[in-house]
Write a protein that holds these residues in place. Sequence first.
Motif, PDB file in Angstrom:
ATOM      1  N   GLY A   1       0.983  -0.509   0.204  1.00 44.40           N
ATOM      2  CA  GLY A   1       0.418  -0.365  -0.261  1.00 44.40           C
ATOM      3  C   GLY A   1       0.962   1.234  -0.381  1.00 44.40           C
ATOM      4  O   GLY A   1       2.248   0.817  -0.091  1.00 44.40           O
ATOM      5  N   LYS A   2       0.077   2.262  -0.052  1.00 48.26           N
ATOM      6  CA  LYS A   2       0.701   3.383   0.316  1.00 48.26           C
ATOM      7  C   LYS A   2       1.870   3.198   1.259  1.00 48.26           C
ATOM      8  O   LYS A   2       1.561   3.231   2.122  1.00 48.26           O
ATOM      9  N   GLY A   3       2.999   3.926   1.190  1.00 40.54           N
ATOM     10  CA  GLY A   3       4.305   3.888   1.971  1.00 40.54           C
ATOM     11  C   GLY A   3       4.629   2.368   2.198  1.00 40.54           C
ATOM     12  O   GLY A   3       5.948   2.444   2.833  1.00 40.54           O
ATOM     13  N   GLU A   4       4.538   2.152   1.210  1.00 37.37           N
ATOM     14  CA  GLU A   4       5.431   0.199   1.756  1.00 37.37           C
ATOM     15  C   GLU A   4       6.292  -0.071   0.726  1.00 37.37           C
ATOM     16  O   GLU A   4       5.820   1.278  -1.155  1.00 37.37           O
ATOM     17  N   ILE A   5       6.916  -0.979   0.664  1.00 35.25           N
ATOM     18  CA  ILE A   5       7.581  -1.397  -0.948  1.00 35.25           C
ATOM     19  C   ILE A   5       7.221  -3.089  -0.325  1.00 35.25           C
ATOM     20  O   ILE A   5       7.062  -3.426   0.967  1.00 35.25           O
ATOM     21  N   LEU A   6       7.512  -4.001  -1.534  1.00 33.03           N
ATOM     22  CA  LEU A   6       7.095  -5.136  -1.587  1.00 33.03           C
ATOM     23  C   LEU A   6       8.219  -5.905  -1.838  1.00 33.03           C
ATOM     24  O   LEU A   6       9.368  -5.114  -2.870  1.00 33.03           O
ATOM     25  N   VAL A   7       9.505  -6.651  -0.913  1.00 31.90           N
ATOM     26  CA  VAL A   7      10.909  -6.964  -0.867  1.00 31.90           C
ATOM     27  C   VAL A   7      10.614  -8.328  -0.965  1.00 31.90           C
ATOM     28  O   VAL A   7      10.000  -9.203  -0.976  1.00 31.90           O
ATOM     29  N   GLN A   8      11.322  -9.162  -2.359  1.00 30.84           N
ATOM     30  CA  GLN A   8      11.725 -10.823  -2.436  1.00 30.84           C
ATOM     31  C   GLN A   8      12.843 -11.242  -1.453  1.00 30.84           C
ATOM     32  O   GLN A   8      14.076 -10.503  -2.439  1.00 30.84           O
ATOM     33  N   ASN A   9      12.706 -11.511  -0.491  1.00 31.35           N
ATOM     34  CA  ASN A   9      13.853 -11.991   0.114  1.00 31.35           C
ATOM     35  C   ASN A   9      15.115 -13.073  -1.325  1.00 31.35           C
ATOM     36  O   ASN A   9      14.167 -13.865  -1.635  1.00 31.35           O
ATOM     37  N   HIS A  10      15.811 -12.856  -1.321  1.00 31.45           N
ATOM     38  CA  HIS A  10      17.241 -13.905  -1.478  1.00 31.45           C
ATOM     39  C   HIS A  10      17.822 -14.655  -0.897  1.00 31.45           C
ATOM     40  O   HIS A  10      17.678 -16.028  -0.561  1.00 31.45           O
ATOM     41  N   TYR A  11      18.139 -14.069   0.449  1.00 27.71           N
ATOM     42  CA  TYR A  11      19.059 -15.152   1.201  1.00 27.71           C
ATOM     43  C   TYR A  11      18.427 -13.969   2.892  1.00 27.71           C
ATOM     44  O   TYR A  11      18.457 -12.954   2.823  1.00 27.71           O
ATOM     45  N   LEU A  12      18.682 -15.611   3.784  1.00 28.51           N
ATOM     46  CA  LEU A  12      17.950 -14.959   5.473  1.00 28.51           C
ATOM     47  C   LEU A  12      19.201 -14.371   6.250  1.00 28.51           C
ATOM     48  O   LEU A  12      20.233 -16.289   5.884  1.00 28.51           O
ATOM     49  N   SER A  13      19.524 -14.360   6.936  1.00 27.12           N
ATOM     50  CA  SER A  13      20.521 -14.300   8.454  1.00 27.12           C
ATOM     51  C   SER A  13      20.155 -15.471   9.047  1.00 27.12           C
ATOM     52  O   SER A  13      18.481 -15.536  10.169  1.00 27.12           O
ATOM     53  N   VAL A  14      21.276 -15.898   9.427  1.00 27.11           N
ATOM     54  CA  VAL A  14      20.811 -16.831  10.805  1.00 27.11           C
ATOM     55  C   VAL A  14      21.557 -16.627  12.019  1.00 27.11           C
ATOM     56  O   VAL A  14      22.973 -16.083  12.043  1.00 27.11           O
ATOM     57  N   ASP A  15      21.760 -16.054  13.223  1.00 29.64           N
ATOM     58  CA  ASP A  15      22.561 -15.106  14.101  1.00 29.64           C
ATOM     59  C   ASP A  15      21.348 -15.256  15.444  1.00 29.64           C
ATOM     60  O   ASP A  15      21.199 -16.025  16.407  1.00 29.64           O
TER      61      ASP A  15
END
Length: 337
Positions: A35-49
């Motif tokens: 929606g307004k003020g938002e972005i859609l991100v497609q994750n490629h890599y996720l961190s494990v911490d």
Amino acid sequence: MSPRENRQVRLVARPNGIPQAEHFSLVTEPVAASGKGEILVQNHYLSVDPAQRGWANDEGNYSAPVPLDTPMRALAVGEILESNVAEFRAGEHVYGWFGWQRYCVTTPDTVLRRVVPSRLPLSANLSVLGMNGITAYLALHGLGDPKSGEHVLVSTAAGSVGSFVGQLARIAGCRAVGLTSSADKAALAKARYGYQDMINYREATDLGAAIRTACPDGNDIFFDNTGGPIADAAIRTMRLRGRVIQCGTAANASWTPVPSGPRPEREILTRRLRWSGFIIFDHLAEFETAAAHLAELALAGKIVHDEEILLGLEHAPGAIAQLYRGDNHGKLIVAVD
């Protein structure tokens, strides 16, 4: 056009200590529209911490616990597919708090920095250019203030932060000694991560004596990621006016009840030590500068970054437990697809 399907790894039960695979669930659902003020991100890599242990537990921490039945809190790197925000555009890669999921509809405040295109792989933004490399750089230089000729002792020296601390200490002209949990990791740390000597703490019958043998002149800086018995022994090897950087407490599985051990007050007083805690979230304004400097070092071949990438989101539920077992070699990352 069929709607995008989002795969998420949700926290569904509170662990008491280290999260296991059974504390998570894999869920698939349609992606919500941005929606307004938002972005859609497609994750490629996720961190494990290591910090994810504290976020999953229902204990007091520097971050609120992850709500149950929501995606596990995590740093990730991905591509913006849609943008309803003027300062971001589709096609940009970003690094931020996007969680353990394939897609994330979010607001700009979750973005820590834009990914600057370079010859380094995209996954490097979760290791040498991510929280681990930046933590090593800012904590060592900001709190440790290393000087050429000084002696640096590092716990979890072959880990995702320690592997950079040793290299940065070497670049600063210091002698670095590391502690780790196996002969293989000790050999790796000496061969690749800048350490001049290593101690396998699991084989040491008297850890304090082992540290004094490897560090006969004492230590100016102790970069600690574990706390517990390792810290108890290491603090008694510090030189006058030494600096202790508390970056983690991985040796303590739970803080309820508060664990007990040898008292450090006398060591702090008589050795005139400076003992400082480092939380990366206090230093967000320094991310861009630190990442740029680390990229220069990596591209020049002055520091190396090893990564262990688990292929597929289905590996994420057991990844934190794998991290605490010490099974990984290098920064542990999950490739979404």
